[in-house]
Design a protein around this motif. Structure first.
Motif, PDB file in Angstrom:
ATOM      1  N   SER A  83       0.876  -1.168   0.000  1.00  0.00           N
ATOM      2  CA  SER A  83       0.000   0.000   0.000  1.00  0.00           C
ATOM      3  C   SER A  83       0.912   1.216   0.000  1.00  0.00           C
ATOM      4  O   SER A  83       1.554   1.513   1.014  1.00  0.00           O
ATOM      5  CB  SER A  83      -0.914   0.005   1.225  1.00  0.00           C
TER       6      SER A  83
ATOM      7  N   HIS B 288      -3.352   5.129   1.831  1.00  0.00           N
ATOM      8  CA  HIS B 288      -4.340   4.852   2.879  1.00  0.00           C
ATOM      9  C   HIS B 288      -5.241   6.047   3.171  1.00  0.00           C
ATOM     10  O   HIS B 288      -6.397   5.874   3.553  1.00  0.00           O
ATOM     11  CB  HIS B 288      -3.663   4.342   4.154  1.00  0.00           C
TER      12      HIS B 288
ATOM     13  N   TYR C 243      -9.972   2.285   5.572  1.00  0.00           N
ATOM     14  CA  TYR C 243      -8.711   1.556   5.482  1.00  0.00           C
ATOM     15  C   TYR C 243      -8.686   0.314   6.369  1.00  0.00           C
ATOM     16  O   TYR C 243      -8.079  -0.691   5.982  1.00  0.00           O
ATOM     17  CB  TYR C 243      -7.536   2.471   5.818  1.00  0.00           C
ATOM     18  N   PRO C 244      -9.323   0.312   7.547  1.00  0.00           N
ATOM     19  CA  PRO C 244      -9.376  -0.936   8.318  1.00  0.00           C
ATOM     20  C   PRO C 244      -9.974  -2.098   7.527  1.00  0.00           C
ATOM     21  O   PRO C 244      -9.480  -3.234   7.619  1.00  0.00           O
ATOM     22  CB  PRO C 244     -10.236  -0.558   9.529  1.00  0.00           C
TER      23      PRO C 244
ATOM     24  N   LEU D  23      -7.341  -3.278   5.103  1.00  0.00           N
ATOM     25  CA  LEU D  23      -6.330  -4.081   5.786  1.00  0.00           C
ATOM     26  C   LEU D  23      -6.816  -5.504   6.026  1.00  0.00           C
ATOM     27  O   LEU D  23      -6.054  -6.470   5.878  1.00  0.00           O
ATOM     28  CB  LEU D  23      -5.941  -3.418   7.108  1.00  0.00           C
TER      29      LEU D  23
ATOM     30  N   ILE E 195      -6.488  -7.227   2.776  1.00  0.00           N
ATOM     31  CA  ILE E 195      -5.073  -7.535   2.517  1.00  0.00           C
ATOM     32  C   ILE E 195      -4.654  -8.772   3.299  1.00  0.00           C
ATOM     33  O   ILE E 195      -3.974  -9.667   2.776  1.00  0.00           O
ATOM     34  CB  ILE E 195      -4.200  -6.321   2.877  1.00  0.00           C
TER      35      ILE E 195
ATOM     36  N   PHE F 289       3.426  -7.670   4.166  1.00  0.00           N
ATOM     37  CA  PHE F 289       2.676  -6.472   3.793  1.00  0.00           C
ATOM     38  C   PHE F 289       3.521  -5.249   4.102  1.00  0.00           C
ATOM     39  O   PHE F 289       4.024  -5.110   5.225  1.00  0.00           O
ATOM     40  CB  PHE F 289       1.358  -6.405   4.553  1.00  0.00           C
TER      41      PHE F 289
ATOM     42  N   HIS G 171       3.395  -1.129   4.138  1.00  0.00           N
ATOM     43  CA  HIS G 171       2.598   0.101   4.108  1.00  0.00           C
ATOM     44  C   HIS G 171       3.550   1.280   4.083  1.00  0.00           C
ATOM     45  O   HIS G 171       4.411   1.407   4.959  1.00  0.00           O
ATOM     46  CB  HIS G 171       1.708   0.163   5.360  1.00  0.00           C
TER      47      HIS G 171
ATOM     48  N   VAL H 228      -4.307  -2.347  11.937  1.00  0.00           N
ATOM     49  CA  VAL H 228      -3.343  -3.353  11.488  1.00  0.00           C
ATOM     50  C   VAL H 228      -3.412  -4.577  12.397  1.00  0.00           C
ATOM     51  O   VAL H 228      -3.478  -5.720  11.939  1.00  0.00           O
ATOM     52  CB  VAL H 228      -1.918  -2.772  11.468  1.00  0.00           C
TER      53      VAL H 228
ATOM     54  N   ALA I 183      -6.611  -6.625  12.006  1.00  0.00           N
ATOM     55  CA  ALA I 183      -6.647  -7.395  10.763  1.00  0.00           C
ATOM     56  C   ALA I 183      -5.843  -8.686  10.858  1.00  0.00           C
ATOM     57  O   ALA I 183      -5.884  -9.513   9.945  1.00  0.00           O
ATOM     58  CB  ALA I 183      -6.122  -6.548   9.606  1.00  0.00           C
TER      59      ALA I 183
ATOM     60  N   LEU J 122      -2.498  -8.713  11.278  1.00  0.00           N
ATOM     61  CA  LEU J 122      -1.159  -8.468  10.752  1.00  0.00           C
ATOM     62  C   LEU J 122      -0.222  -8.096  11.896  1.00  0.00           C
ATOM     63  O   LEU J 122      -0.607  -7.335  12.789  1.00  0.00           O
ATOM     64  CB  LEU J 122      -1.192  -7.345   9.716  1.00  0.00           C
TER      65      LEU J 122
END
Length: 219
Positions: free
Chosen positions: A102, A106, A112-113, A116, A119, A129, A131, A190, A193, A195
């Motif tokens: 990304s 964003h 954006y959540p 994510l 993703i 990932f 960003h 993040v 999600a 991540l």
């Protein structure tokens, strides 16, 4: 607040005027610092005009892009394979991509959540990932960066709102608007999600304009 229509209108300006030579705020340098050389497909979400495809190839990957703006994709098609799609509904199989990027995108995304989470869905187990984005602490409608030696941060950092307010008329925010995600909101999204952040990089001067990080998916 439709990103597609707005970027369609400014695509020519973005390609021919906004994107200057060099890497003045360290976007490319941040990508190179966070993405180790490798192989396989690399999906850039909201790829815009595809200007990062060259770096992705130099690092050994095969770039593929997704964006909602047909105007931006007109330029991207000459740089990498692309698909026109919503970042919240990627046309990509679950667990199929080893790397997702990304890049300075964003603040263009109202949710954006949710992006994510998408993703995280498409990342292969243990995938990477990266960003690279506008620094949430020092850039936004609340920040006046007209004097680089004395950046003024006013009230509004915690608002998390969409705005076209900008200290300059030579950027993107005043033309298409941008969403502000305070730092805790960004990092919690993040985490939520699934991540896991592994490394951070700041760039763009002593009061940085860019915050970047590398995260890995589950597995």
């Amino acid at each position: 607040m439709t990103t597609r229509a707005a970027y369609d209108e400014i695509a020519d300006w973005y390609e021919h005027e906004f994107l200057g030579p060099g890497d003045s705020i360290g976007v490319d340098a941040s990508l190179r610092a966070l993405l180790d050389p490798g192989r396989g497909p690399c999906l850039e979400v909201c790829c815009g005009t595809g200007v990062h495809a060259r770096t992705v190839r130099e690092l050994g990957y095969t770039p593929v892009g997704v964006d909602l703006s047909a105007g931006m994709l007109r330029y991207a098609t000459g740089r990498l394979p692309v698909a026109r799609a919503d970042a919240c509904r990627l046309p990509v199989a679950t667990g199929s991509v080893p790397v997702v990027l990304s890049m300075m995108a964003h603040t263009d995304l109202p949710d954006y959540p949710a992006v994510l989470a998408e993703i995280a869905r498409v990342l292969a187990p243990g995938g990477v990932f990266v960003h690279v984005g506008v620094h949430p602490c020092f850039c936004g409608g609340f920040a006046d960066r007209s004097d680089p030696d004395a950046v003024v941060v006013r009230r509004g950092y915690l608002d998390g709102r969409w705005t076209t307010e900008s200290w300059t008329d030579r950027g993107v925010r005043d033309k298409v608007g941008a969403v502000h995600y305070p730092l805790p909101v960004l990092l919690n999204a993040v985490h939520d999600a699934g991540l896991r952040v592994r490394r951070f990089v700041e760039s763009g001067g002593e009061v940085p304009t860019v915050l970047s990080f590398r995260a890995t998916g589950a597995g």
